[in-house]
Each structure stands twice: as structure tokens, then as C-alpha cells.
Design an enzyme around this catalytic site. Structure first.
Site, PDB file in Angstrom:
ATOM      1  CB  SER A 101      -0.939   0.018   1.195  1.00 19.23           C
ATOM      2  OG  SER A 101      -1.999  -0.857   0.933  1.00 19.23           O
ATOM      3  CB  ALA A 160     -11.611 -14.946   4.395  1.00 19.18           C
ATOM      4  CE1 TYR A 198      -5.090   1.919   3.989  1.00 22.92           C
ATOM      5  CE2 TYR A 198      -5.658  -0.386   3.699  1.00 22.92           C
ATOM      6  CZ  TYR A 198      -4.812   0.675   3.470  1.00 22.92           C
ATOM      7  OH  TYR A 198      -3.680   0.488   2.711  1.00 22.92           O
ATOM      8  N   GLY A 339       2.819  -0.867   4.180  1.00 22.70           N
ATOM      9  CA  GLY A 339       2.389  -1.741   3.091  1.00 22.70           C
ATOM     10  C   GLY A 339       2.390  -3.186   3.543  1.00 22.70           C
TER      11      GLY A 339
HETATM   12  C1  REY Z   1      -4.167  -8.220   1.817  1.00 22.54           C
HETATM   13  C2  REY Z   1      -3.814  -9.470   2.516  1.00 22.54           C
HETATM   14  C3  REY Z   1      -3.434  -7.077   2.295  1.00 22.54           C
HETATM   15  C4  REY Z   1      -2.400  -9.679   2.993  1.00 22.54           C
HETATM   16  C5  REY Z   1      -3.842  -5.777   1.679  1.00 22.54           C
HETATM   17  N1  REY Z   1      -2.792  -5.106   1.286  1.00 22.54           N
HETATM   18  O1  REY Z   1      -4.965  -5.351   1.572  1.00 22.54           O
HETATM   19  C6  REY Z   1      -2.845  -3.756   0.878  1.00 22.54           C
HETATM   20  C7  REY Z   1      -2.092  -2.989   1.941  1.00 22.54           C
HETATM   21  C8  REY Z   1      -2.299  -3.604  -0.493  1.00 22.54           C
HETATM   22  O2  REY Z   1      -2.769  -2.460   2.828  1.00 22.54           O
HETATM   23  C9  REY Z   1      -2.204 -11.030   3.627  1.00 22.54           C
HETATM   24  N2  REY Z   1      -3.150 -11.219   4.701  1.00 22.54           N
HETATM   25  C10 REY Z   1      -0.795 -11.156   4.157  1.00 22.54           C
HETATM   26  C11 REY Z   1      -3.996 -12.231   4.713  1.00 22.54           C
HETATM   27  C12 REY Z   1      -4.886 -12.314   5.944  1.00 22.54           C
HETATM   28  O3  REY Z   1      -4.073 -13.058   3.841  1.00 22.54           O
HETATM   29  N3  REY Z   1      -5.759 -13.419   5.923  1.00 22.54           N
HETATM   30  O4  REY Z   1      -0.559 -10.794   5.320  1.00 22.54           O
HETATM   31  O5  REY Z   1       0.040 -11.561   3.356  1.00 22.54           O
HETATM   32  O6  REY Z   1      -0.842  -2.946   1.877  1.00 22.54           O
END
Ligand code: REY
Length: 409
Positions: A101, A160, A198, A339
Site C-alpha cells: 500500500s 479470509a 480503510y 504496506g
Molecule cells: C491483503 C492481505 C493485504 C495480505 C492488503 N494489502 O490489503 C494492501 C495494503 C495492499 O494495505 C495477507 N493477509 C498477508 C492475509 C490475511 O491473507 N488473511 O498478510 O500476506 O498494503
């Protein structure tokens, strides 16, 4: 057990190969604008404290961690552990990585430049520029960039289940409209402007605005407006390619199942994020970018003031337009973004005057202990004192994370 095995191996490598180093600032080309000056008003960084934070991050399961501070006259770099678990290559501060992000600040900058060029107005409805895209024509551009639109974050459902959710989209190519439609299948989180919530959806809409208003891809606009002018030679937008160009850290996604091997998540389209999270960069380039931004090198002073009009999210964090402010324990505030993309956690922040910048990375994700501990690099870099190591058992205030999705703090 994976975590302890990794920690032991990384600690040895960290001690042998990658002790703290100090190099002259001239080693960091690309800083745009006036002569760099020391960040006189800030306490000296606590480099021992910084190294201790990185040790903790590795002990908590990240294969590697790095921090790079640029204070205008000096660059402090510190790394621990591995860039690549399969080859055993040690992480370096020059390694490229996925910034997640942090991309949102780049997207916001492009849109604010378009405001400067009178092609866009912040308080105009998104519907004016993208007729019919959103079901509520009261949603403004400013609300989108400040996460106050109420547009649901589709990634809450997509991830999820962390590993299977990731594998389902790793090689997918989405259109922006498909991503927006995933969001619109759910109720809005709030009426336009009524609350901060967010959501990646907002910065998918930001990408659509960039492409509609310029007639070019976001890649072209990032390159022409930011990467090239600031000479960010480690920074790329390769979507939908799945590879990180050049020397890079591999990223490791922690499984939701305790004891399972982490998944090497390095190669992916990041199409699920695009203008909300698909940029690749390095610590040097992110330090340069945020310093240049707050010094007014990328927008007019009035547009920077728009970006820095912050609303409080919790006791330590506020959000502007694609920009966060974090208030540190010593009373100093820093400006940047966090991010979280599979395999990578990033903190990239700069001081008010842009004279000291920090980028910290762990090449792990879905590990809230690592995410929270890595935040300690900010205290060491800007407050000059040792951060208390947080563990996953220590509750921290989180403003914008779905319960199962550690990604922002
Ligand atoms: C998505 C999941 C993270 C990350 C997201 N990233 O929205 C945006 C950001 C670009 O805010 C993933 N989490 C992980 C999961 C949780 O899978 N169940 O931590 O790799 O940067």
C-alpha cells in the site's frame, strides 16, 4: 519448528555478513532538489536499537529484515537474515521488494498533480469523471483518497483464508471494474464522508481516475511523473507481469496453519491490488520518494497541504490523502505509509521537513508479531531510543485491518 530454525540460521548470517553499516549520502543518488541537510532537530538515530528490532523481527519468524535511514548527510543501513530461503542469500539494503500500500501515496500524488493541472477537483463527485461506476454520486474524489467513501474492501473476503486466497489470485489478471464490482457486491461501510474505513477499493477507483483523465496507464503516469523525475531506478510497475526485476528479496507468506511452511509468494501479478498496491521499489527509492514529497518536489504547496490534512484514526495514526501520519512516543510525527502484500511488510516514513527518512522491510507477512515489532524501527530512527519489542500477545491499536488480515498498523 520453522520459526526457530529460521531464526537461528538468520542470526548467524546477520552477524557475519550484515552488521550495521554507515555510508556517505552520496551513495544514494536520486534525491531530487536542494542540497541535503542534516536533520538537526531530531535526536540521533539509535542504530543499536534499530538492529535489535530487526533481530526481534527475525526471531518472530521473518526470514529477513532491513532498515535504511537517510538523514541527508548519512545513510544508515542495517539488515538481518535472508533474502531467499532456498539459496540462503543474505538480504541487503539494496534488494528490491513489493511495497504494497505504499503504492497508494504514488497514486495520490498523480491525482494531486492532475488537480494542480486543473484536470480534477477533489470535492467533485467520482461520478462526474466515471459516470455510473459507483452507486452513490455523492462520493467525492477527496473521500476516496482519504478512505471515507464507504466503499467496502473486497480484500477482506479474498484473503479470509490467507494461503488459498492468495493462490486463487496469484496469477489472475483483474480489470479495475471487476475489483470495484467485488466491492459493490457488499454493502457500503458508511455513508459518503461519514467515517474513515480503510479500503483498497478506494485506490482502485484512484487508478481508474488516473487512466480516464490522462488516457494513459497508471504505469505510464507513475513513470513520467514520479519514477523518472526522482530517478527512482529501483522502482517499477510491471503489472500484470509476475516477476520482480533484478536483485530482490523473496517474500514469504505465513500460513494460517500453525507450524506449516511459509509460502514463497514472490511471483504474483498483484492484479488484486494494482494502483492500490502493486509497486516494486527499494529502501533507497522509498526514502527518496517520501523526502521529495514532503519537501514539495512533486506537487504544489497547496496540494501537499491537501495531502497533509489529516484525520485522526487512533491515538497514534492519522490519515490524509494517500498519506499517513504516525505520532511517535517522543512527540515527533512522521509521514509516509505502510504496506502489506503477501510476503512483505513495509514501513516508509519521513520527518516533517523530509530531512530524515526511514524504510523498513520484513520479507514475511500474515504475521502480526512481525508487523508490530517492525514499527519499532520508527522509534529507533526518529526518537533515538530503543523500542519495546511487541509480541502478538501485546494488544496494539489497529485502525484499518479486518480481524483476520494483518496488514496495516
Ligand atoms: C491483503 C492481505 C493485504 C495480505 C492488503 N494489502 O490489503 C494492501 C495494503 C495492499 O494495505 C495477507 N493477509 C498477508 C492475509 C490475511 O491473507 N488473511 O498478510 O500476506 O498494503
Amino acid at each position: 519448528m520453522v520459526v526457530s530454525a529460521m531464526a537461528g540460521r538468520s542470526a548467524v548470517l546477520g552477524a557475519v555478513a550484515l552488521s550495521l553499516l554507515t555510508v556517505p549520502a552520496q551513495a544514494a543518488p536520486g534525491r531530487a532538489g536542494a542540497e541535503p541537510q542534516p536533520a538537526a532537530a531530531l535526536p540521533a538515530p539509535d542504530t543499536a536499537g534499530l538492529a535489535a528490532v530487526l533481530d526481534s523481527v527475525v526471531a518472530q519468524g521473518a526470514p529477513g529484515a532491513l532498515a535504511r535511514i537517510d538523514d541527508g548527510t548519512k545513510v544508515y543501513g542495517s539488515t538481518r537474515g535472508l533474502a531467499d530461503r532456498s539459496t540462503g542469500r543474505a538480504l541487503t539494503t539494496a534488494d528490491r521488494f513489493r511495497v504494497g500500500s505504499v503504492t497508494k501515496t504514488f497514486s495520490a500524488v498523480v491525482l494531486l498533480q492532475l488537480v494542480d493541472e486543473h484536470k480534477l477537483a477533489l470535492d467533485t463527485s467520482v461520478d462526474h469523471y466515471l459516470p455510473g461506476l459507483l452507486p452513490d454520486d455523492r462520493i467525492t474524489v477527496r473521500q476516496v483518497l482519504s478512505h471515507r467513501s464507504g466503499l467496502y474492501d473486497y480484500t477482506n473476503d479474498m484473503f479470509a483464508s490467507s494461503v488459498s486466497g492468495f493462490e486463487a489470485v496469484r496469477n489472475k489478471v483483474f480489470t479495475y471494474r471487476e475489483l470495484v464490482n467485488l466491492s459493490l457486491a457488499k454493502p457500503r461501510t458508511n455513508a459518503p464522508g461519514a467515517a474513515y474505513s480503510y479500503s483498497n477499493t478506494n485506490f482502485v477507483v484512484a487508478g481508474m481516475l488516473i487512466e480516464k483523465l490522462t488516457g494513459h496507464s497508471v504505469k505510464t503516469e507513475y513513470e513520467n511523473r514520479i519514477f523518472r523525475p526522482l530517478r527512482l531506478s529501483d522502482t517499477f510497475y510491471v503489472h500484470p507481469d509476475t516477476k520482480i526485476p533484478g536483485q530482490h528479496a523473496n517474500g514469504y507468506l505465513t500460513s494460517d496453519k500453525a507450524g506449516a511452511e511459509p509460502v514463497d509468494a514472490t511471483d504474483q501479478t498483484v492484479s488484486w491490488a494494482q494502483s492500490a498496491g502493486a509497486i516494486i521499489s527499494s529502501a533507497r527509492d522509498l526514502d527518496t520518494f517520501y523526502s521529495a514529497l514532503v519537501r514539495g518536489k512533486l506537487t504544489s504547496a497547496a496540494r501537499l497541504a491537501d495531502m497533509e490534512r489529516f484525520s485522526r484514526v487512533n491515538s497514534t495514526t492519522s490519515y490524509g490523502l494517500g498519506l499517513r501520519r504516525r505520532d511517535l512516543s517522543c512527540g515527533i510525527s512522521v509521514y509516509g505509509h505502510t504496506g502489506a502484500v503477501q510476503g512483505y511488510y513495509t514501513y516508509a516514513f519521513t520527518s516533517k521537513d523530509g530531512k530524515r527518512s526511514l524504510t523498513a522491510l520484513a520479507n514475511a507477512s500474515n504475521n502480526s508479531a512481525v508487523l508490530n515489532t517492525l514499527a519499532g524501527t520508527l522509534e529507533s530512527a526518529f526518537c533515538g531510543k530503543r523500542a519495546v519489542t511487541r509480541s502478538s500477545a501485546t494488544p496494539v491499536e489497529r485502525e484499518d485491518v479486518a480481524p483476520a488480515a494483518p496488514r496495516e498498523q
